[in-house]
Design an enzyme around this catalytic site. Structure first.
Site, PDB file in Angstrom:
ATOM      1  N   HIS A 231      -0.773   7.321  -0.186  1.00 52.03           N
ATOM      2  CA  HIS A 231      -0.704   6.005  -0.837  1.00 52.03           C
ATOM      3  C   HIS A 231      -1.827   5.025  -0.175  1.00 52.03           C
ATOM      4  O   HIS A 231      -2.558   4.367  -0.986  1.00 52.03           O
ATOM      5  CB  HIS A 231       0.677   5.175  -0.837  1.00 52.03           C
ATOM      6  CG  HIS A 231       0.524   3.976  -1.627  1.00 52.03           C
ATOM      7  ND1 HIS A 231       1.401   2.799  -1.030  1.00 52.03           N
ATOM      8  CD2 HIS A 231       0.059   3.691  -2.648  1.00 52.03           C
ATOM      9  CE1 HIS A 231       0.988   1.904  -2.194  1.00 52.03           C
ATOM     10  NE2 HIS A 231       0.352   2.331  -2.969  1.00 52.03           N
TER      11      HIS A 231
ATOM     12  N   GLU B 114      -5.021   6.364  -1.410  1.00 49.09           N
ATOM     13  CA  GLU B 114      -5.457   5.925  -2.818  1.00 49.09           C
ATOM     14  C   GLU B 114      -6.287   4.628  -2.701  1.00 49.09           C
ATOM     15  O   GLU B 114      -6.901   4.379  -3.426  1.00 49.09           O
ATOM     16  CB  GLU B 114      -3.944   5.994  -3.499  1.00 49.09           C
ATOM     17  CG  GLU B 114      -4.172   5.560  -5.062  1.00 49.09           C
ATOM     18  CD  GLU B 114      -2.874   4.659  -5.365  1.00 49.09           C
ATOM     19  OE1 GLU B 114      -3.000   3.618  -6.112  1.00 49.09           O
ATOM     20  OE2 GLU B 114      -1.892   5.377  -5.264  1.00 49.09           O
ATOM     21  N   HIS B 115      -5.444   3.744  -2.056  1.00 48.44           N
ATOM     22  CA  HIS B 115      -6.316   2.533  -1.904  1.00 48.44           C
ATOM     23  C   HIS B 115      -7.607   2.600  -1.245  1.00 48.44           C
ATOM     24  O   HIS B 115      -8.550   1.951  -1.887  1.00 48.44           O
ATOM     25  CB  HIS B 115      -5.183   1.644  -0.917  1.00 48.44           C
ATOM     26  CG  HIS B 115      -4.218   1.089  -1.520  1.00 48.44           C
ATOM     27  ND1 HIS B 115      -3.829  -0.334  -1.478  1.00 48.44           N
ATOM     28  CD2 HIS B 115      -2.941   1.530  -2.308  1.00 48.44           C
ATOM     29  CE1 HIS B 115      -2.771  -0.561  -2.036  1.00 48.44           C
ATOM     30  NE2 HIS B 115      -2.311   0.499  -2.701  1.00 48.44           N
TER      31      HIS B 115
ATOM     32  N   GLU C 293       3.035  -5.050   0.058  1.00 50.19           N
ATOM     33  CA  GLU C 293       3.422  -4.213  -1.357  1.00 50.19           C
ATOM     34  C   GLU C 293       4.906  -3.805  -1.053  1.00 50.19           C
ATOM     35  O   GLU C 293       6.033  -3.973  -1.716  1.00 50.19           O
ATOM     36  CB  GLU C 293       2.730  -3.084  -1.658  1.00 50.19           C
ATOM     37  CG  GLU C 293       2.763  -2.447  -2.759  1.00 50.19           C
ATOM     38  CD  GLU C 293       1.675  -1.605  -3.273  1.00 50.19           C
ATOM     39  OE1 GLU C 293       2.368  -0.523  -3.880  1.00 50.19           O
ATOM     40  OE2 GLU C 293       0.796  -1.412  -2.727  1.00 50.19           O
TER      41      GLU C 293
END
Length: 451
Positions: A68, A71-72, A148
């Site tokens: 993840h 991905e950022h 998040e």
């Protein structure tokens, strides 16, 4: 009532139409990049997706959340483009873009006018080969992901409960680790971790390119050759080998007590067979079973039994997540009415399931469910991104283009006997996880016996 009847007649007529094969073309470049083109010439739009056969479950031990984080970081620039420039170019050309991380894959997509497709390939190929980010970039994005997690998980009792249940369900497999990562492991991630993960997994021979829309397959192939073709295959890409589950021999129970709980519930989760290439019959039966048990809030088996006949539940649900590389899951849920205890709700769920296994499937209900499923398959073709997503998810989960195209037929071919066989194999073993989301007031009434 006349409008409702007309809608039902139209739905049945639509579902009776032959489901024509989609115009799909597939090929593979010399560097291993698999390409699927789905033609849809109704509007001058194209969806461009790059999927990597790498997700949260492929993270090294102790590095949960790295897929993840990467991905950022894929939006933080390349050797020739500044951070944020990728999305700025997409927006300037009238398009939209985003990305997503799952257990088995990570995907990046853009929706643009069809004549901007080659520009999207140029941009995406650049970050497939030339990602470049600074220490400030990865530290900032790591903090973003921690926030998040705070918003999406730590502040939501239901999300915490889901994490606990999956961790209890998967005794050995990394599916038991959350996609976003455990907080303490996210906090320890570094730029070197991201670079290593990128170098190992982000390569054409570990990727699938899906293009859907107003495009010509041969033109797409020529564009892909120009932009993705020069990127060399990565020698370190190998078939996925993950720790597998041992036999599940006993039931497990989890309760989570939290003063923020507004709506208590009972949930049951257990392992189920995933869709398998060349033989999707069992997965099709489980898909129909989930719809039968909890697909409708009004007419499903559990809704009729627990919401209307016994007035135990405010809401019921059933779901089958069969698109997995490894073991899939089947989930049942009951939200009890105020004043109904977790014990009563769980006992009512068990009784309704036992009655279903004993009496079998009503033919009229079965045909209605299959009609609904068939109609949903037809309606899904109206969404270009959804069509691309179905192929991307399947191909990064071990299935083939042929499997995706055969899936509607597999659903059509399911019999009541096959659904009941799948139900007995699933529901009679009792080796899943039963969870209770509990408010403190319920704990005082005796519902909080586990933690």
């Amino acid at each position: 009532m006349n409008r409702l009847a007309a809608t039902l007649v139209a739905l049945i007529a639509l579902a009776a139409l032959p489901l024509r094969a989609e115009p799909v073309t597939g090929y593979t470049l010399d560097n291993g990049l698999e390409i699927v083109v789905i033609e849809d010439h109704r509007a001058p739009i194209a969806v461009h997706m790059v999927w990597y056969r790498s997700g949260a479950a492929d993270a090294p031990p102790g590095r949960s959340g790295i897929a993840h984080l990467l991905e950022h970081l894929m939006f933080k620039g390349t050797e020739t483009r500044a951070p944020g420039e990728f999305s700025d170019i997409v927006e300037a050309n009238g398009g939209s873009d985003n990305a997503f991380t799952s257990q088995d894959f990570t995907g990046y997509f853009q929706r643009v006018a069809a004549d901007r497709l080659e520009l999207m390939m140029e941009l995406e190929a650049d970050r497939m080969a030339n990602l470049d980010f600074s220490e400030q970039d990865w530290r900032t994005e790591r903090d973003v992901i921690l926030e998040e997690r705070a918003q999406r998980v730590d502040s939501r009792p239901g999300a915490i409960m889901g994490e606990r249940m999956r961790a209890a369900l998967y005794l050995n497999h990394p599916y038991g680790t959350p996609i976003i990562g455990w907080r303490h492991e996210i906090a320890a991630l570094s730029g070197d971790d991201a670079t290593e993960f990128y170098s190992r997994h982000y390569a054409p021979n570990n990727a699938v390119l899906i293009v859907a829309g107003d495009v010509d397959p041969e033109e797409v192939r020529a564009m892909a050759e120009r932009h993705y073709g020069p990127i060399p295959a990565a020698p370190d890409v190998t078939p996925r080998t993950r720790p597998q589950e041992p036999p599940h021999l006993s039931e497990r129970r989890v309760s989570y007590i939290d003063p923020r709980v507004g709506q208590p519930y009972v949930m049951r989760m257990q392992l189920a067979p995933a869709r398998r290439p060349g033989d999707q019959a069992e997965a099709a039966a489980l898909t129909v079973l989930a719809e039968l048990l909890g697909g409708s809030p009004f007419t499903s088996v559990l809704a009729e039994a627990l919401q209307f006949d016994r007035e135990i539940a405010l809401q019921v649900a059933a779901g089958y997540n069969g698109m997995r590389v490894d073991d899939a899951t089947f989930t049942l849920g009951v939200v009890p009415l105020p004043g109904v205890s977790h014990d009563e709700a769980e006992a009512a769920l068990d009784a309704a399931l036992a009655d279903f296994l004993d009496t079998g499937i009503d033919l009229e209900r079965f045909e209605r469910i299959k009609t609904d499923i068939r109609a949903s398959q037809i309606y899904a073709r109206d969404d270009m991104r959804e069509r691309a997503r179905r192929y991307g998810t399947a191909l990064t989960s071990g299935l083939t283009v042929a499997d995706v195209r055969a899936w509607p037929e597999a659903l059509d071919a399911v019999t009541r006997e096959e659904v009941m066989a799948a139900a007995r194999a699933l529901l009679e073993n009792g080796h899943g996880v039963t969870g209770r989301l509990v408010a403190p007031a319920d704990e005082q009434n005796g519902d909080g016996e586990n933690s």
